[in-house]
Design a protein around this motif. Structure first.
Motif, PDB file in Angstrom:
ATOM      1  N   ASN A  47       0.833  -1.194   0.000  1.00 28.03           N
ATOM      2  CA  ASN A  47       0.000   0.000   0.000  1.00 28.03           C
ATOM      3  C   ASN A  47       0.869   1.247   0.000  1.00 28.03           C
ATOM      4  O   ASN A  47       2.039   1.215   0.417  1.00 28.03           O
ATOM      5  CB  ASN A  47      -0.922   0.016   1.219  1.00 28.03           C
ATOM      6  N   ALA A  48       0.291   2.344  -0.470  1.00 28.31           N
ATOM      7  CA  ALA A  48       0.980   3.633  -0.487  1.00 28.31           C
ATOM      8  C   ALA A  48       0.259   4.596   0.448  1.00 28.31           C
ATOM      9  O   ALA A  48      -0.945   4.467   0.684  1.00 28.31           O
ATOM     10  CB  ALA A  48       1.025   4.196  -1.900  1.00 28.31           C
ATOM     11  N   VAL A  49       1.011   5.567   0.977  1.00 22.39           N
ATOM     12  CA  VAL A  49       0.422   6.535   1.900  1.00 22.39           C
ATOM     13  C   VAL A  49       0.870   7.949   1.547  1.00 22.39           C
ATOM     14  O   VAL A  49       1.948   8.157   0.977  1.00 22.39           O
ATOM     15  CB  VAL A  49       0.815   6.238   3.369  1.00 22.39           C
ATOM     16  N   HIS A  50       0.017   8.897   1.870  1.00 23.38           N
ATOM     17  CA  HIS A  50       0.342  10.320   1.821  1.00 23.38           C
ATOM     18  C   HIS A  50       0.416  10.808   3.261  1.00 23.38           C
ATOM     19  O   HIS A  50      -0.611  10.872   3.950  1.00 23.38           O
ATOM     20  CB  HIS A  50      -0.724  11.080   1.040  1.00 23.38           C
ATOM     21  N   PRO A  51       1.625  11.134   3.771  1.00 23.13           N
ATOM     22  CA  PRO A  51       1.748  11.489   5.189  1.00 23.13           C
ATOM     23  C   PRO A  51       1.222  12.872   5.523  1.00 23.13           C
ATOM     24  O   PRO A  51       1.084  13.214   6.701  1.00 23.13           O
ATOM     25  CB  PRO A  51       3.254  11.407   5.438  1.00 23.13           C
ATOM     26  N   GLY A  52       0.922  13.690   4.500  1.00 30.30           N
ATOM     27  CA  GLY A  52       0.501  15.063   4.750  1.00 30.30           C
ATOM     28  C   GLY A  52       1.677  16.021   4.716  1.00 30.30           C
ATOM     29  O   GLY A  52       2.824  15.624   4.463  1.00 30.30           O
ATOM     30  N   LYS A  74      -4.814  10.321   7.668  1.00 31.52           N
ATOM     31  CA  LYS A  74      -5.666   9.761   8.716  1.00 31.52           C
ATOM     32  C   LYS A  74      -6.078   8.323   8.432  1.00 31.52           C
ATOM     33  O   LYS A  74      -6.942   7.769   9.102  1.00 31.52           O
ATOM     34  CB  LYS A  74      -6.908  10.640   8.888  1.00 31.52           C
ATOM     35  N   GLY A  75      -5.465   7.722   7.421  1.00 29.95           N
ATOM     36  CA  GLY A  75      -5.771   6.328   7.115  1.00 29.95           C
ATOM     37  C   GLY A  75      -7.009   6.141   6.270  1.00 29.95           C
ATOM     38  O   GLY A  75      -7.524   5.021   6.181  1.00 29.95           O
ATOM     39  N   LYS A  76      -7.498   7.213   5.636  1.00 31.28           N
ATOM     40  CA  LYS A  76      -8.647   7.117   4.751  1.00 31.28           C
ATOM     41  C   LYS A  76      -8.160   6.920   3.314  1.00 31.28           C
ATOM     42  O   LYS A  76      -7.174   7.522   2.899  1.00 31.28           O
ATOM     43  CB  LYS A  76      -9.506   8.384   4.836  1.00 31.28           C
ATOM     44  N   GLU A  77      -8.886   6.101   2.567  1.00 32.98           N
ATOM     45  CA  GLU A  77      -8.442   5.768   1.210  1.00 32.98           C
ATOM     46  C   GLU A  77      -8.564   6.965   0.275  1.00 32.98           C
ATOM     47  O   GLU A  77      -9.560   7.688   0.278  1.00 32.98           O
ATOM     48  CB  GLU A  77      -9.242   4.600   0.661  1.00 32.98           C
ATOM     49  N   ILE A  78      -7.516   7.167  -0.541  1.00 29.09           N
ATOM     50  CA  ILE A  78      -7.510   8.177  -1.596  1.00 29.09           C
ATOM     51  C   ILE A  78      -7.677   7.438  -2.929  1.00 29.09           C
ATOM     52  O   ILE A  78      -6.942   6.479  -3.198  1.00 29.09           O
ATOM     53  CB  ILE A  78      -6.173   8.956  -1.619  1.00 29.09           C
ATOM     54  N   PRO A  79      -8.618   7.846  -3.769  1.00 21.63           N
ATOM     55  CA  PRO A  79      -8.756   7.190  -5.077  1.00 21.63           C
ATOM     56  C   PRO A  79      -7.467   7.324  -5.884  1.00 21.63           C
ATOM     57  O   PRO A  79      -6.886   8.408  -5.963  1.00 21.63           O
ATOM     58  CB  PRO A  79      -9.910   7.950  -5.739  1.00 21.63           C
ATOM     59  N   LEU A  80      -7.023   6.230  -6.450  1.00 15.50           N
ATOM     60  CA  LEU A  80      -5.811   6.259  -7.246  1.00 15.50           C
ATOM     61  C   LEU A  80      -6.041   6.996  -8.557  1.00 15.50           C
ATOM     62  O   LEU A  80      -7.142   6.937  -9.130  1.00 15.50           O
ATOM     63  CB  LEU A  80      -5.348   4.833  -7.546  1.00 15.50           C
ATOM     64  N   PRO A  81      -5.021   7.703  -9.061  1.00 15.43           N
ATOM     65  CA  PRO A  81      -5.179   8.410 -10.335  1.00 15.43           C
ATOM     66  C   PRO A  81      -5.285   7.410 -11.488  1.00 15.43           C
ATOM     67  O   PRO A  81      -4.824   6.266 -11.374  1.00 15.43           O
ATOM     68  CB  PRO A  81      -3.896   9.245 -10.430  1.00 15.43           C
ATOM     69  N   PRO A  82      -5.858   7.817 -12.608  1.00 15.10           N
ATOM     70  CA  PRO A  82      -6.011   6.911 -13.750  1.00 15.10           C
ATOM     71  C   PRO A  82      -4.701   6.276 -14.206  1.00 15.10           C
ATOM     72  O   PRO A  82      -4.679   5.113 -14.619  1.00 15.10           O
ATOM     73  CB  PRO A  82      -6.607   7.817 -14.837  1.00 15.10           C
ATOM     74  N   PHE A  90      -4.198   3.463  -1.636  1.00 13.85           N
ATOM     75  CA  PHE A  90      -3.506   4.714  -1.342  1.00 13.85           C
ATOM     76  C   PHE A  90      -4.274   5.400  -0.215  1.00 13.85           C
ATOM     77  O   PHE A  90      -5.489   5.593  -0.316  1.00 13.85           O
ATOM     78  CB  PHE A  90      -3.479   5.577  -2.598  1.00 13.85           C
ATOM     79  N   PHE A  91      -3.554   5.754   0.884  1.00  8.89           N
ATOM     80  CA  PHE A  91      -4.218   6.285   2.079  1.00  8.89           C
ATOM     81  C   PHE A  91      -3.727   7.691   2.407  1.00  8.89           C
ATOM     82  O   PHE A  91      -2.547   8.019   2.193  1.00  8.89           O
ATOM     83  CB  PHE A  91      -3.974   5.362   3.268  1.00  8.89           C
ATOM     84  N   ASP A  92      -4.620   8.494   3.006  1.00 10.43           N
ATOM     85  CA  ASP A  92      -4.277   9.851   3.417  1.00 10.43           C
ATOM     86  C   ASP A  92      -3.684   9.832   4.827  1.00 10.43           C
ATOM     87  O   ASP A  92      -3.544   8.761   5.437  1.00 10.43           O
ATOM     88  CB  ASP A  92      -5.499  10.765   3.311  1.00 10.43           C
TER      89      ASP A  92
END
Length: 525
Positions: free
Chosen positions: A186-191, A240-248, A236-238
């Motif tokens: 999985n991938a994450v965005h730490p902010g 807070k651990g919420k899913e971010i839709p992956l780009p096309p 892909f998660f933000d």
């Protein structure tokens, strides 16, 4: 006990991630460049958590060789690997990696690709295991993969390379997710974290902007340790651990596969390199391998000198004078060679003239003894070429012969010497066509300046080609009858070689083509 590797675990989000893993009693390896910073981080983590199982792995993600060494060190410990967190990264910077790739993308993506690829078998053996890619919401900005940017120095707009590197991590996440049901990826965005990645991030906490590294590591720890993520993969998660839709682009399986295959070519993957041993007996006008009268340590010193002192510092004054002279005399061949050297930055003429170390190679006792067997005692070095074959770029790939009929005249023999200053393999050096097959290759075009011929090689003949395989410090001799070419470098390692053109003293070297000097160098006693 879970065994974890955290790249960049010595500071910022990586440090807090390591603290979180250590609190759970895991065995944590901090993989980073600085031993002193890692030592401080380990002391901090141990003091905060009481966990004694915190270790350091040296890793410079910008260097593919460093990545290989890091993996070797870890595998030698004979431990499982349950969690790999690809956290390290750089936001800005300019230049290229040691293998010639753009610095930001090469560090953030390509180094992590090779690290994950080389550890993949261990992760599967240790399953259930997890991989976490620390990406960014900036990965959502690109609308295409800009392949050409990855093999050049960092442009002025370095943010575009950062975005591309984080997008590539998303594509890698999707590709790996499809390869195993036992390893979650999985991938994450730490902010926007108050970390040390840029000056702005360092100052952000004074202005109340962003989140702390402790909060920034939440999504990484969530994907790495939470039971809720045990069966979740390819997401892909933000922060807070919420899913971010992956780009096309990341959902394009064909593009994911293309990036995967290209990354394997660029890094060499884990395919064996340099395992062949080939003897060249002269049947095809190639002899060797022979060894220089130098120890491996001496070769390494010369190689380091070339990379640090010769290649980055071209003789500007000499080149400028040569260019003006060639222009005044209308020596278009010289102008063309100067242009090729300056443009490709992989081909360097006559650098033995300003480098005692390279001159030492040209006058090596073992080298001269072998050349004398072919040409006699009166030897003249009329040209030298220093070649650097980066995985990121393609050297001249055309099939050709080194005859030089417009550069040489008179009766006498010539020979070409190819000296390996790094390991030369079937995947980064050059290959030639057997003498028996050469007649099946029709001439395609002739270089108007040197007179060399270029050939069209049928597929049936390409299947018969022979690679030149050498260890550092070995060399081969070949005549002007050999049809050969440089191969695309898919070894993941830089290949450095020196080619010498030597002739008997009865051969006249015509002026007007060599961009540095016209007079040959005597190699006689």
């Amino acid at each position: 006990m879970q065994v974890c590797i955290v790249t960049g675990g010595n500071s910022g989000v990586g440090l807090m991630t390591s603290v979180g893993l250590a609190k759970l009693g895991y065995h944590v390896f901090i993989a980073c460049r600085s031993h002193s910073k890692a030592t401080k981080a380990i002391a901090y983590i141990s003091q905060k958590t009481g966990n004694p199982n915190i270790e350091y792995l040296p890793l410079n993600l910008a260097s593919l060789e460093s990545v290989r060494q890091c993996v070797e060190l870890f595998l030698a410990k004979n431990l499982p690997l349950n969690i790999l967190i690809n956290n390290a990264g750089i936001f800005n910077g300019h230049g290229v990696t040691p293998e010639g790739f753009e610095l930001i993308w090469g560090t953030n993506y390509l180094g992590h690709f090779l690290l994950t690829y080389l550890l993949w078998d261990k992760l599967q053996e240790s399953a259930p295991s997890r991989v976490v890619m620390v990406s960014s919401d900036l990965a959502l900005k690109p609308t295409t993969i800009k392949w050409d940017l990855f093999v050049k120095s960092t442009p002025f707009n370095f943010i575009e390379l950062y975005n591309q590197s984080k997008l590539c991590l998303l594509l890698l996440t999707r590709q790996l997710y499809q390869q195993s049901s036992h390893v979650t990826v999985n991938a994450v965005h730490p902010g926007f974290v108050q970390s040390n990645i840029t000056i702005g991030h360092r100052l952000s906490k004074f202005f109340g902007i962003g989140i702390s590294p402790k909060k920034g590591c939440y999504s990484s720890l969530f994907c790495a340790t939470s039971p809720d993520c045990e069966l979740i993969t390819g997401k892909f998660f933000d922060p807070k651990g919420k899913e971010i839709p992956l780009p096309p682009l990341a959902l394009n399986n064909q593009l994911c596969q293309q990036l995967w295959e290209q990354s394997l070519d660029w890094t060499g993957g884990n395919k064996p390199v340099g395992t062949q041993i080939i003897n060249y007996d002269g049947t095809d006008e190639v002899w060797g391998p022979y060894s220089l009268n130098l120890t491996p340590e001496e070769i390494a010193t010369i190689r380091q000198h070339i990379f640090k002192e010769v290649l980055p510092k071209p003789p500007i004054k000499v080149l400028l004078i040569s260019a003006l002279t060639a222009l005044f005399k209308l020596q278009f061949g010289s102008i063309m060679l100067l242009f090729v050297q300056c443009y490709k930055r992989q081909f360097y003429m006559e650098r033995h003239l300003d480098s005692p170390q390279l001159l030492q190679l040209c006058k090596d006792e073992n080298l001269l003894a072998i050349i004398r067997k072919h040409l006699g005692d009166n030897l003249r070095l009329w040209r030298s070429e220093l070649w650097v074959n980066y995985p990121s770029r393609q050297l001249i790939p055309f099939w050709h012969r080194d005859i030089y009929p417009k550069l040489l005249s008179g009766e006498g023999k010539t020979i070409n010497i190819y000296i390996a200053l790094t390991e030369v393999t079937a995947r980064n050096g050059f290959e030639y066509i057997p003498k028996t097959e050469a007649e099946n290759c029709p001439r395609q075009i002739t270089d108007p300046f040197s007179g060399n011929h270029f050939y069209k090689v049928p597929n049936s003949v390409k299947n018969q080609v022979i690679p030149v395989v050498l260890q550092a410090g070995e060399f081969v001799l070949f005549t002007d009858q050999v049809i050969h070419r440089s191969v695309y470098n898919s070894s993941g390692k830089v290949r450095l070689s020196l080619t010498l053109r030597v002739a008997q003293d009865t051969v006249k070297i015509l002026p007007g083509y060599s961009p540095i000097y016209d007079q040959p160098l005597s190699l006689s006693n």
